[in-house]
Design an enzyme around this catalytic site. Sequence first.
Site, mmCIF file in Angstrom:
data_model
loop_
_atom_site.group_PDB
_atom_site.id
_atom_site.type_symbol
_atom_site.label_atom_id
_atom_site.label_comp_id
_atom_site.label_asym_id
_atom_site.label_seq_id
_atom_site.Cartn_x
_atom_site.Cartn_y
_atom_site.Cartn_z
ATOM 1 N N GLU A 1 89.106 82.526 69.651
ATOM 2 C CA GLU A 1 89.239 82.930 71.052
ATOM 3 C C GLU A 1 90.330 82.128 71.770
ATOM 4 O O GLU A 1 91.028 82.655 72.636
ATOM 5 C CB GLU A 1 87.901 82.783 71.779
ATOM 6 C CG GLU A 1 86.810 83.709 71.261
ATOM 7 C CD GLU A 1 87.245 85.165 71.206
ATOM 8 O OE1 GLU A 1 87.956 85.612 72.127
ATOM 9 O OE2 GLU A 1 86.894 85.847 70.234
ATOM 10 N N GLU B 1 94.198 90.581 65.908
ATOM 11 C CA GLU B 1 93.044 89.884 65.349
ATOM 12 C C GLU B 1 93.405 89.076 64.097
ATOM 13 O O GLU B 1 92.881 87.989 63.880
ATOM 14 C CB GLU B 1 91.932 90.889 65.026
ATOM 15 C CG GLU B 1 91.363 91.583 66.249
ATOM 16 C CD GLU B 1 90.883 90.614 67.311
ATOM 17 O OE1 GLU B 1 90.221 89.624 66.964
ATOM 18 O OE2 GLU B 1 91.196 90.854 68.486
#
Length: 645
Positions: free
Chosen positions: A178, A259
């Site tokens: 994150e 990602e």
Amino acid sequence: MDFFSAQDDARRKTRWLVFLFVLAILSIVILTNLFIMLFAEYSTDYYVQNHTPMTFWEQFNWARFTGIGLGVTVVIFLGSAIRTLSLRGGGKTVAEMMGGRLVSGNPKNPLERRLLNVVEEISIASGTPVPQVYVMEHEPGINAFAAGYTTGDAVVAVTQGTLEKLNRSELQGVIAHEFSHIINGDMRLNIRLIGILFGILMVALIGRLIFRWGALGGRSSKENNSVPLVVLGLGLLIMGYVGVFFGNLIKASVSRQREYLADASAVQFTRDPDGISGALKKIGGDSQGALIVHPDAEELSHAYFEEGVPHLFSSLFATHPPLDKRIRKIQPNWDGKFIVPQQASRDEVQREEDKREEPRISPKDMALGGVILSSVLDNIGKAGAPDAANMEEAQRLLEYLPGELHEAAAEPYGARALIYALLLDDERGVLEKQIWHLQDKADKGVAILTEKYMATVKQLVPKLHLVLVDLAMPALRQLSTGQYHLFRDNLQALIDMDGQITPFEWSLQKIILHNLEAHFEHRISRIGRYRHISRLSPEISIMLSYLVHNTHETESEANHPFEAAMRVLDMEGLRLLKKDDLDLKELDKALHKLNQLKPLLKPQLLKACAASVTADGEITATELELLRAFSSLLDCPLPPLPELD
């Protein structure tokens, strides 16, 4: 990919994304326009007297087409603007929209304490302000997200399932993933996606409203002349959802590529591929998976750690690569077996956190000096992409920080008191004036806490000053708007008490306010406005002149480090300004403009600063503080410098 390349890549993807959405919106406008014109032409309820039907192209009117097109465009952009403005509060607004609860203070829950410890360690290691942390208590799946416009208003949110089902190593992997999104510019793109998709959805929402209006009107009318409204509403509804369909396709394709980068960054950061891969394996083996059950889950689907919303056509609309592909990217020899997670015992978690190593280092070991240019340049190269060495250094710093200061930094009253204590003067007369001012102007109790922590704060080695500032950030963001303004005014008053502003005072104030302004005043810098560094040579001259004059006694001593910086930049128009000609307001303006450089030009500036401060073979506390302040104001996170033997 390094931080600056990732930032530049994020900008390119944003431009490409905007281009694709412009095409999508243009297609919706044209199709909706043609539908409305056809509807108006062939609906008998809309015939004018003595009107004779013609073919569509015979009656086509560009003025009408343009008018309808503008109307549809305004609806889309108005909806997008309204949704984006509703999220102007940044990460906090998004986290609360998803039902997140702020984890504040010093939680007694060991799972939440472990979470805060991990977030703090990664923040210090990456050189970014500690974000506020939220827990989605009603989400049993394993998932997380980061949200915000900048590092100053960023938040990290995790599900209850993430807290309970992952061990510390796996939690570190998720949080490091994150942080990659925070640092690499993905968060701002995520919020823009939410706004654009809502704008497209507005066409469908208006169609649904007209459809219901027509349907209800038809039931109450004997003549049942509301059929045209039903047809019009149904048509707009279909057009709107066709737009949403293609919008979600674009969103998914953009999201999937980011990602892989975030996974790779997490492995580089923690040097532990088992951590993030273990989290992914547990998602695959858990009955809840990564599912987010909140009603607004779809709107934020592209921001999650793992696919949180099931899709009918998963290969088309998946915002994340398949789990097995992500795991094999990290561990090519994976046996294909997922892990069924076991709920962590809170007692076990508490014992694990208590076993964290005690401080092994002394103030002497923490002293600055002897840091050579290659080390500084190495850390600048790792801006936004820190590694395990930076993580170990962050843990060392946090271990040495006195426990009472660490706990105080987590509370709004204690956080303000610690910042005030850092600004207290050594001269007794000035100190008394500062304490009196706080007793008179600060919120009740803050002055008492400032005096309580004053002696302990004064004993800190310089390297821990900015660590304390980073730890205080989440608590400072909990202030009310009025408390923030009072805190800001008190900072300025304490600094002004002795009639001068030291480099440390300037650095401290700028780092704090730069990050708090993003949260309280929603200031968002325009990144990439300047494409050529040579256009800002006057601003660079101001920045470098302030740096060398405040770290060297005489002008002749300042010449050598300034020339070292010039050699790195290799550009015309730079000149060393006289110390008396420097003005802090002009410095602020210069740094504001320099922050608007293209991301790939910023490391050149920081390397010039590094060459300057290391020109004499060492770096002082003042030089480190100014280097950190410049990196913060340029939105280039700088990891802490490891101690050298």
